[in-house]
Design a protein around this motif. Sequence first.
Motif: not given
Length: 116
Positions: A6-8, A18-30, A91-99, A107-110
């Motif tokens: 995660e970034s941003g 602000l713009k947050l971005s999250c790049v994923a790996a390890g699964f078929t993202f689409s 104001t918070a820590i933002y996380y991307c998520h997949v189930r 994600g690790q949080g931003n």
Amino acid sequence: QVHFVESGGGLVQPGESLKLSCVAAGFTFSNFPIKWYRQAPGKDREFVAVISSDSTILNYRNSVKGRFFISRIDEENTVNLQMNSLKIEDTAIYYCHVRLDYVDYFGQGNQVTVSP
């Protein structure tokens, strides 16, 4: 192995963006819907936004509707969260998520801090 980068995040004043971005790996993202969550100090983690695998379904928590916009770029395994008109209460820590197979991955949080 499922992994997010995660970034941003950062420190902004109320009304800014602000713009947050999250790049994923390890699964078929689409193939999967992706969510953003956030956790403010002393509070439970809460849902912020979701985008379906084909980008046709977008949902947001009420407090961010019209200000936050989620999008995805499957070619880059990336999901973005554009946050406009930020408020102190964002104001918070933002996380991307997949189930995947009933397992939740975050994600690790931003950190996003909105302060005068």
